[in-house]
Design an enzyme around this catalytic site. Sequence first.
Site, short mmCIF file in Angstrom:
data_model
loop_
_atom_site.label_atom_id
_atom_site.label_comp_id
_atom_site.label_asym_id
_atom_site.label_seq_id
_atom_site.Cartn_x
_atom_site.Cartn_y
_atom_site.Cartn_z
N GLN A 21 9.03 55.57 30.40
CA GLN A 21 10.18 55.44 31.31
C GLN A 21 10.60 56.80 31.87
O GLN A 21 11.00 56.90 33.03
CB GLN A 21 11.37 54.77 30.58
CG GLN A 21 11.07 53.35 30.13
CD GLN A 21 10.64 52.46 31.29
OE1 GLN A 21 11.22 52.49 32.37
NE2 GLN A 21 9.60 51.67 31.07
N GLU A 22 10.52 57.84 31.03
CA GLU A 22 10.84 59.19 31.52
C GLU A 22 9.95 59.52 32.72
O GLU A 22 10.42 60.06 33.73
CB GLU A 22 10.60 60.24 30.42
CG GLU A 22 11.52 60.10 29.23
CD GLU A 22 11.25 61.18 28.18
OE1 GLU A 22 10.91 62.32 28.55
OE2 GLU A 22 11.38 60.88 26.98
N ASN B 43 17.79 67.52 33.93
CA ASN B 43 17.09 67.46 32.64
C ASN B 43 16.75 66.00 32.34
O ASN B 43 17.41 65.09 32.82
CB ASN B 43 18.01 68.01 31.54
CG ASN B 43 17.34 68.02 30.19
OD1 ASN B 43 16.16 68.36 30.07
ND2 ASN B 43 18.07 67.65 29.16
N HIS C 101 16.19 63.41 29.05
CA HIS C 101 16.47 63.33 27.61
C HIS C 101 16.02 61.96 27.10
O HIS C 101 16.28 60.94 27.75
CB HIS C 101 17.98 63.52 27.37
CG HIS C 101 18.33 63.52 25.92
ND1 HIS C 101 18.01 64.57 25.08
CD2 HIS C 101 18.94 62.58 25.15
CE1 HIS C 101 18.42 64.28 23.85
NE2 HIS C 101 18.98 63.09 23.87
N SER D 83 4.17 66.56 29.86
CA SER D 83 3.85 65.28 30.49
C SER D 83 4.83 64.94 31.61
O SER D 83 4.45 64.34 32.62
CB SER D 83 3.77 64.16 29.46
OG SER D 83 5.03 63.86 28.93
N LEU E 142 20.62 76.78 28.38
CA LEU E 142 20.92 77.67 29.51
C LEU E 142 22.30 78.30 29.32
O LEU E 142 23.24 77.64 28.87
CB LEU E 142 20.89 76.90 30.83
CG LEU E 142 19.58 76.16 31.16
CD1 LEU E 142 19.66 75.62 32.59
CD2 LEU E 142 18.36 77.05 31.01
C1 GRF Z 1 10.49 64.56 26.41
O1 GRF Z 1 10.63 63.53 25.49
C2 GRF Z 1 11.82 64.93 27.01
O2 GRF Z 1 12.69 63.85 27.14
C3 GRF Z 1 12.38 65.91 26.01
O3 GRF Z 1 11.26 66.64 25.57
C4 GRF Z 1 10.07 65.87 25.74
C5 GRF Z 1 9.16 66.68 26.59
O4 GRF Z 1 7.91 66.10 26.75
N1 GRF Z 1 13.43 66.70 26.60
P1 GRF Z 1 6.90 66.68 27.83
O5 GRF Z 1 6.73 68.18 27.53
O6 GRF Z 1 7.46 66.44 29.20
O7 GRF Z 1 5.62 65.94 27.60
#
Ligand code: GRF
Length: 205
Positions: free
Chosen positions: A178-179, A112, A114, A12, A98
């Site tokens: 939010q990500e 990255n 998180h 996502s 990594l």
């Molecule tokens: C997300 O929650 C990200 O923060 C973590 O792994 C999840 C990945 O979700 N590192 P997606 O594959 O981007 O939907």
Amino acid sequence: MPIAVLVSGRGSNLGAILDAVEKKYITKGEVRVVVSNKPSVGALEIAKKHHVPTVVLDDRGLPKMDAEYDKKTIATLEAHGVNSTDGLVALAGYFRILSPHFVEKYHHRIMNVHPALLPSFPGLEAQKRALEHGVKVAGATVHFVANEVDAGPIILQAHVPVRDNDTAETLSERILRQEHRIYPEAVRLFTEGKLKIHGKRVIFT
Ligand code: GRF
């Protein structure tokens, strides 16, 4: 700026970055390749839908960190024009660690996302552990990758409230929204040359 996105699953965040490029929110970056360590994951379908080349480097049976495996990844990135001098490597749900060689070669050119307000709750199941800990505010962090897991200079963070009736799932969904907002923003800022790193601090210019 040539961008590679490394994925392991749903994709996502990859989708959010690709949408941001398509909608011209990101104008100075182009996703050249999506590399997955797992075959048949959702992220690969998302990449194909956006007509982005995909490469699967199956890591079955290998340790979570493996310098030889990473050499193949680096060769794949270089073959798609994502070099350590002018490219960006975006980890988006990439469940490998990594090796120091990779991190040092692409120094401050690997990001990255998180699902926690780092430096709290690094590592797996961050949302579940935040909930169990009883925090009232949770959130997401986009950071540059350093040799230590989920450490490295913080680029952007976004907070969300923790509600009394939250489960790990409902909290994860709120954080994920939010990500999807801050990851494309961080990519945009970096590709526009607007991030300067001073020690642990990222300064916007
Ligand atoms: C997300 O929650 C990200 O923060 C973590 O792994 C999840 C990945 O979700 N590192 P997606 O594959 O981007 O939907």
